[in-house]
Design a protein around this motif. Structure first.
Motif, mmCIF file in Angstrom:
data_model
loop_
_atom_site.group_PDB
_atom_site.id
_atom_site.type_symbol
_atom_site.label_atom_id
_atom_site.label_comp_id
_atom_site.label_asym_id
_atom_site.label_seq_id
_atom_site.Cartn_x
_atom_site.Cartn_y
_atom_site.Cartn_z
ATOM 1 N N LEU A 2 0.611 -1.065 0.001
ATOM 2 C CA LEU A 2 -0.112 0.128 -0.149
ATOM 3 C C LEU A 2 0.911 1.113 -0.078
ATOM 4 C CD1 LEU A 2 -2.415 -1.154 2.841
ATOM 5 C CD2 LEU A 2 -2.601 -1.511 0.603
ATOM 6 N N ALA A 96 -7.211 -6.165 0.627
ATOM 7 C CA ALA A 96 -6.080 -4.970 0.580
ATOM 8 C C ALA A 96 -6.700 -3.762 0.209
ATOM 9 C CB ALA A 96 -5.155 -5.539 -0.788
ATOM 10 N N ALA A 100 -6.588 -0.520 2.541
ATOM 11 C CA ALA A 100 -6.140 0.986 2.169
ATOM 12 C C ALA A 100 -7.093 1.821 2.340
ATOM 13 C CB ALA A 100 -5.955 0.557 0.624
ATOM 14 N N VAL A 120 -2.833 0.476 -4.325
ATOM 15 C CA VAL A 120 -2.612 -0.933 -3.987
ATOM 16 C C VAL A 120 -1.798 -1.472 -4.814
ATOM 17 C CG1 VAL A 120 -3.653 -3.034 -3.385
ATOM 18 C CG2 VAL A 120 -4.529 -0.872 -2.373
#
Length: 131
Positions: A2, A96, A100, A120
């Motif tokens: 990230l 993810a 984020a 990402v």
């Protein structure tokens, strides 16, 4: 991975050097709490903040035996820079994105969410040793 981006074009808050000490403490506490939560879930690998672009150097080799060439640029774009990163090991791309989004909401001046852009990107596996 990230990647927290800072861009004068996409944010509407002052740089952290202009925040009050309490605002900075709240922001750092949020980041530490996020890392602790990710670690508790087994997803945290690493996270680091980066200094501002005013401290960045470009280094080039000047050849064997020569001192490296160190300059303060040129940079690809001075209005945007990488502010920090996390490496997480999570079960899916959707997770993810969820992480984020949580990181993007870190508090800034007045405690308002910064909503900073977070890129990402999947970390690739090591190349095949046969290649």
């Amino acid at each position: 991975m990230l990647l927290m981006q800072f861009s004068a074009r996409t944010v509407d808050f002052p740089g952290i050097e202009q925040w009050t000490p309490d605002e900075v403490r709240a922001h750092i506490a949020f980041m530490r709490e996020t890392n602790t939560k990710l670690a508790a879930g087994g997803e945290f690998v690493d996270a680091q903040g980066l200094a501002g672009v005013d401290t960045v150097k470009i280094v080039r080799s000047a050849g064997e035996g020569a001192a490296p060439l160190v300059t303060e640029g040129p940079f690809p774009e001075t209005k945007e820079f990488l502010a920090g990163w996390w490496i997480v090991d999570c079960a899916s791309p959707e997770r993810a994105v969820e992480i984020a989004a949580a990181v993007s909401a870190a508090p800034g001046p007045g405690g308002a969410p910064l909503n900073m852009p977070i890129e990402v990107r999947q970390v690739m596996a090591a190349p095949d040793p046969e290649l």
